[in-house]
Design an enzyme around this catalytic site. Sequence first.
Site, mmCIF file in Angstrom:
data_model
loop_
_atom_site.group_PDB
_atom_site.id
_atom_site.type_symbol
_atom_site.label_atom_id
_atom_site.label_comp_id
_atom_site.label_asym_id
_atom_site.label_seq_id
_atom_site.Cartn_x
_atom_site.Cartn_y
_atom_site.Cartn_z
ATOM 1 N N ASP A 120 102.700 60.893 88.824
ATOM 2 C CA ASP A 120 101.346 61.240 89.224
ATOM 3 C C ASP A 120 101.430 61.697 90.684
ATOM 4 O O ASP A 120 102.434 61.467 91.365
ATOM 5 C CB ASP A 120 100.378 60.068 89.034
ATOM 6 C CG ASP A 120 98.925 60.553 88.947
ATOM 7 O OD1 ASP A 120 98.645 61.693 89.388
ATOM 8 O OD2 ASP A 120 98.062 59.802 88.456
HETATM 9 C C1 BGC Z 1 95.431 62.208 88.808
HETATM 10 C C2 BGC Z 1 96.123 62.946 87.693
HETATM 11 C C3 BGC Z 1 96.112 64.426 87.968
HETATM 12 C C4 BGC Z 1 96.732 64.696 89.330
HETATM 13 C C5 BGC Z 1 96.780 66.167 89.692
HETATM 14 C C6 BGC Z 1 95.928 62.625 90.178
HETATM 15 O O1 BGC Z 1 95.073 62.111 91.160
HETATM 16 O O2 BGC Z 1 95.584 60.821 88.624
HETATM 17 O O3 BGC Z 1 95.487 62.673 86.478
HETATM 18 O O4 BGC Z 1 96.789 65.123 86.955
HETATM 19 O O5 BGC Z 1 95.991 64.010 90.310
HETATM 20 O O6 BGC Z 1 95.539 66.660 89.990
#
Ligand code: BGC
Length: 733
Positions: A262
């Site tokens: 993540d």
């Molecule tokens: C989220 C993810 C997301 C990523 C990219 C993170 O804050 O938890 O679900 O894909 O950001 O935007």
Amino acid sequence: MVPQTFFLLAAAMLGKGETTGDKVSRQAPTGAQAWAAAHSQAAAALARMSQQDKINMVTGVGWDKGPCVGNTAPINSINYPQICLQDGPLGIRFGTGTTAFTPGIQAASTWDVDLIRQRGAYLGAEAKGCGVHILLGPVAGALGKIPHGGRNWEGFGSDPYLAGIAMKETIEGIQSAGVQANAKHYIANEQELNRETMSSNMDDRTQHELYLWPFADAVHANVASVMCSYNKLNGTWACENDKALNQILKKELGFQGYVLSDWNAQHSTALSANSGLDLTMPGSDFNGRNILWGPQLNSAVNAGQVQRSRLDDMCKRILAGWYLLRQNQGYPSINIRANVQGNHKENVRAVARDGIVLLKNDGILPLSKPKKIAVVGSHSVNNPQGINACVDKGCNVGTLGMGWGSGSVNYPYLISPYDALRTRAQADGTQVSLHNNDNTNGVSNAVSGADAVVVVITADSGEGYITVEGHVGDRNNLDPWHNGNQLVQAAAQANKNVIVVVHSVGQITLETILNTNGVRAIVWAGLPGQENGNALVDVLYGLVSPSGKLPYTIGKREADYGTAVIRGDDNFREGLFVDYRHFDNAKIEPRYEFGFGLSYTNFTFSDIKVTSTVKAGPATGPTIPGGPADLWEDVATVTAVITNSGAVEGAEVAQLYIGLPSSAPASPPKQLRGFSKLKLAPGASGTATFNLRRRDLSYWDTRLQNWVVPSGNFVVSVGASSRDIRLTGTITA
Ligand code: BGC
């Protein structure tokens, strides 16, 4: 591309057998072979890559340094392009010519595998049209054990079986379009508060039977990638957790693809590499600093802290995903602003409509050419500042079609309840009055003399980087926002024909509304995406009978759920007993139970038949994607006849729940293990068939570290909800 074309292509691509009409047959994919071929192509390409190429392949270029939320640099030696990773689970984030699909929770509440699969295929088609190689969805975690959890709406509800089926259909749909799907967030990221510091501590059995379960479906569906989550699992960061990544995901589940972090969830250089992380995203923190791979990984490899074979393995896994989806055979160039909507709004309307759950109806619905209707509430109209006025949907103004955060998208258009009701009223010659705010003053004027008063209320939540009206992602309580209860009361005081429409990310407490004299119907319209009002009108006017079923339990009071947002670490004390598993076990009467939903017609259930070949004992098969092969084999079949005994067409979701024999360790009284949605004309009957796989009759044995079918009698319950059981039978192992 029309859907038929890519369904056919998909079937050819993954070598999974015949197509029937416009649907891919659901025979088990030959995942192991497809992966083996992809891995051998990957190995050949790897031989032509320098160490620097390899480092580049596994390291994002850094935050905000490319066209997508995640990007890697091209690798010219093997003609590997600049890779685009883009959110998200309900469409293309930041798109301007893309569809605002229904959120996952709405798809789940249809319980319709064909619609869920089509939604996935259309998501994939749009991602491909925009040149997105890796679409960051679908979501299996949060599972939604805490009703207040900010991101529950991105996923498929709080039952692992339902979520698992939805994961499979969505992933196969996305990947049928040639796009790499991403199962996220692995694992146990159940709340927004402190998600980047807290540890989710849980026992092995709970992990396997609840939180891992839908990820196993994802792996079995050949998902190309998995995103490790921000939190710690049992004290170790999910993105450097050897047990979760190497031992469980890659070894036990036989996952052949790659793990990506993540965004900024990585905490170490060598430890994350050695623990099973394969791709770091976005490659830096959000200030462009804290680069843990890139040159750092290069040094760690040169110093022998990370074996060269591990770096090779990362690249092989990433390349295998690319080859598996045939992205090497030409791919559209990256253009997030492409217009790729096609006819996809038809799926949005169908999912929005068939995901509507009718909770209460004293006969006021469906409407039939009313003389006058009144529409009440600020949430019945579009945000006056514009439908995309708030960044990442970080406000709750106007009609609600999705929550907020990285899992939100731009609306290309948005049909509000009022827009659609007015259009319908014009056709019928119905007079419409509107009270377009949440102030109780003035409501009585607007509703006076109406045959139907539609009051629209909401509850919203999202990702914790945005705070909306004091809710830091997670909701502070389960009440409707903006005076919702008082607004309903004010309307009902002046007019006894109130229909409450709820647009909500998840459970709200309905007791005040149910205690209000004059509330004649409650329509749980969920989160409908761009086709919001159209879907609502379809149901309110009986163009279709409502056929959604709740993908979670609605309790009478917040304390009844037995879970809450936790400060500090969460020890998952409730174990297996979340949602209906908890209500059943603790003998708490819910307001509306998991699986509940009314129709405009009635269904009767009859003639249950059970056949089984299951033998007690542990799984013994070789590991295929998803775990031991025999876990995925059908071992029992249950059928039941469902008859539409009412006067109009409708669809029933027949649900099968299993109770484990007494030889098993303490388990939830009932667990969903099958469902079948049948559309039936009045008087017509159909057969619901439930194929039970070995895993559906197994529990996780912590001593054997294996799935075991307990010996004895299983109770098989078939019904219209988790508490409306119409037929029972027995399976003996
Ligand atoms: C989220 C993810 C997301 C990523 C990219 C993170 O804050 O938890 O679900 O894909 O950001 O935007």
